[in-house]
Design an enzyme around this catalytic site. Structure first.
Site, mmCIF file in Angstrom:
data_model
loop_
_atom_site.group_PDB
_atom_site.id
_atom_site.type_symbol
_atom_site.label_atom_id
_atom_site.label_comp_id
_atom_site.label_asym_id
_atom_site.label_seq_id
_atom_site.Cartn_x
_atom_site.Cartn_y
_atom_site.Cartn_z
ATOM 1 N NE ARG A 169 24.286 7.600 -94.016
ATOM 2 C CZ ARG A 169 25.550 8.345 -93.849
ATOM 3 N NH1 ARG A 169 26.453 7.916 -94.510
ATOM 4 N NH2 ARG A 169 25.484 9.419 -93.319
ATOM 5 C CE LYS A 200 31.021 3.964 -95.012
ATOM 6 N NZ LYS A 200 30.295 2.983 -94.072
#
Length: 265
Positions: free
Chosen positions: A244, A204
């Site tokens: 995740r 991210k």
């Protein structure tokens, strides 16, 4: 939790696994690298992404879920749509991962309740097109915890058993890099909600900002896997239920080391 994006436009690997056969093979490869669960999604939720229509999301997701489940893989479905969740569960998915926590589709909570499967409730303040403008907090940790608590209560009221809820702080969703780092530093506060914790930090933006340093351009998403593994190890030490990730092997190794250090303490 290994990620299989059946999309042409995901921020990290859009288009690489868009074909059903390639997506199923990738999911099997992730299991071979150590994934316990494979999360299949057919709609990008990167900042600014437009929504795909329901029929296209179904076309992308259901065959991949069915193909992986038929190979004995434990599959979750990453969707904000009740009909996609319902059909994915019918095809073999055993968990619904909704980044909106049931807010995007009013039918989602009843569908999950009827299916009797675990439900990931993520902290969410709006769709991708507008979420960056919603990244305004006085105390990000306290506000995320309280907003998640309110959402959990609503989901339980809607019929989902409390013991089937997993929570996710929603890193990168209506949050800037500083907010994300604060949440990682205070994962212990999320445990006050009393539910298993999923941490989805993989590749991210906040990791790109950390790696680049002040004033420099962040490295491409696929060059953030080592940084992702570091977050995975920190999350494991903080008691997360799952992480995740797109690249499983490095995270599996990092978590194994974190567990070994815990065992030696």
């Amino acid at each position: 939790m290994g990620v299989v994006n059946v999309t042409p436009d995901s921020f990290s690997d859009g288009g690489r696994w868009f074909d059903t056969t390639a997506a199923v093979k990738h999911g099997l490869d992730l299991v071979g690298e150590g994934a316990d669960l494979v999360d299949v999604g057919g709609e990008s939720t990167r900042p600014g992404a437009s929504r795909v229509d329901e029929s296209e999301e179904l076309r992308r997701v259901v065959p991949v879920v069915r193909g992986l489940a038929s190979e004995g893989v434990t599959v979750s479905v990453d969707t904000m749509r009740a009909r996609v969740a319902e059909q994915a569960v019918a095809a073999g998915a055993v968990l619904v991962n909704d980044v909106s926590g049931g807010l995007a589709d009013p039918d989602m909570v009843p569908v999950v309740a009827a299916a009797g499967v675990p439900f990931v409730v993520m902290h969410w303040r709006g769709f991708s097109e507008s979420m960056n403008s919603r990244a305004v907090y006085g105390d990000v940790v306290a506000e995320v915890v309280e907003e998640l608590r309110a959402r959990m209560d609503a989901v339980v009221t809607g019929g989902v058993a409390a013991e089937r809820i997993v929570i996710d702080p929603g890193l990168g969703f209506a949050k800037d890099a500083g907010h994300d780092l604060s949440l990682i530093a205070r994962l212990d506060a999320l445990h006050d909600l009393g539910r298993p914790l999923l941490v989805a930090a993989s590749r991210k933006r906040f990791l790109g900002h950390v790696l680049a340093g002040a004033g420099a351009a962040p490295p491409p998403a696929r060059e953030r896997d080592a940084a992702t593994a570091a977050i995975s190890a920190l999350s494991a030490r903080a008691g997360a239920w799952a992480v995740r990730v797109h690249e499983v092997r490095a995270t599996a190794d990092a978590v194994r080391v974190a567990r070994a250090v815990e065992g030696a303490a």
